[in-house]
Design a protein around this motif. Structure first.
Motif, short mmCIF file in Angstrom:
data_model
loop_
_atom_site.label_atom_id
_atom_site.label_comp_id
_atom_site.label_asym_id
_atom_site.label_seq_id
_atom_site.Cartn_x
_atom_site.Cartn_y
_atom_site.Cartn_z
N ARG A 33 -8.40 -9.75 1.01
CA ARG A 33 -9.03 -8.61 1.68
C ARG A 33 -10.50 -8.44 1.33
O ARG A 33 -11.34 -8.26 2.20
CB ARG A 33 -8.26 -7.33 1.29
CG ARG A 33 -8.78 -6.07 1.91
CD ARG A 33 -7.95 -4.87 1.46
NE ARG A 33 -8.01 -4.64 0.04
CZ ARG A 33 -8.93 -3.89 -0.57
NH1 ARG A 33 -9.87 -3.30 0.13
NH2 ARG A 33 -8.91 -3.72 -1.88
N ARG A 83 -7.25 -1.76 4.43
CA ARG A 83 -5.96 -2.38 4.14
C ARG A 83 -5.59 -2.22 2.67
O ARG A 83 -6.43 -2.16 1.80
CB ARG A 83 -5.99 -3.88 4.46
CG ARG A 83 -6.08 -4.15 5.92
CD ARG A 83 -6.00 -5.64 6.17
NE ARG A 83 -6.29 -5.94 7.54
CZ ARG A 83 -5.42 -5.88 8.52
NH1 ARG A 83 -4.19 -5.56 8.28
NH2 ARG A 83 -5.78 -6.18 9.75
N GLU A 87 -1.95 -6.84 1.67
CA GLU A 87 -1.62 -6.79 3.08
C GLU A 87 -2.46 -7.83 3.81
O GLU A 87 -3.67 -7.88 3.67
CB GLU A 87 -1.91 -5.39 3.63
CG GLU A 87 -1.44 -5.18 5.06
CD GLU A 87 -1.75 -3.77 5.53
OE1 GLU A 87 -1.62 -3.54 6.73
OE2 GLU A 87 -2.12 -2.91 4.71
N GLY A 89 -2.27 -8.55 7.31
CA GLY A 89 -2.58 -8.22 8.68
C GLY A 89 -1.91 -9.11 9.71
O GLY A 89 -2.13 -8.98 10.90
#
Length: 92
Positions: A33, A83, A87, A89
């Protein structure tokens, strides 16, 4: 146009091109991320630089395209920054 301004425009164009390449490679690699947020920030700086150089060189097509890409890149920063850690996506 003044030679100094032309040199700055050339430098800006090279920065924008290089930043776009690095950001695209980073996004294609699909890192975590934080790196995705950094890649979209790099994309954003690239597209803003293209807007400025497009306006300075009287190239409205490049300026308009990269204005739109700036909005898309800002959306990417927002989406990835919010996020949760871990995570991805992607849908399973």
């Amino acid at each position: 146009m003044d030679a100094v301004i032309e040199n700055w425009i050339t430098l800006g164009r090279w920065y924008a091109a290089t930043a776009g390449i690095i950001a695209a490679f980073t996004v294609a690699h699909r890192p975590g991320r934080k790196w995705m947020v950094a890649a979209f920030m790099l994309f954003l700086s690239s597209s803003v630089t293209w807007v400025v150089t497009g306006l300075l060189e009287s190239d409205p097509a490049i300026a308009a395209q990269n204005f739109a890409l700036s909005a898309i890149n800002a959306w990417g920063i927002y989406r990835w920054a919010k996020r949760e850690v871990g995570e991805t996506g992607t849908k399973s």
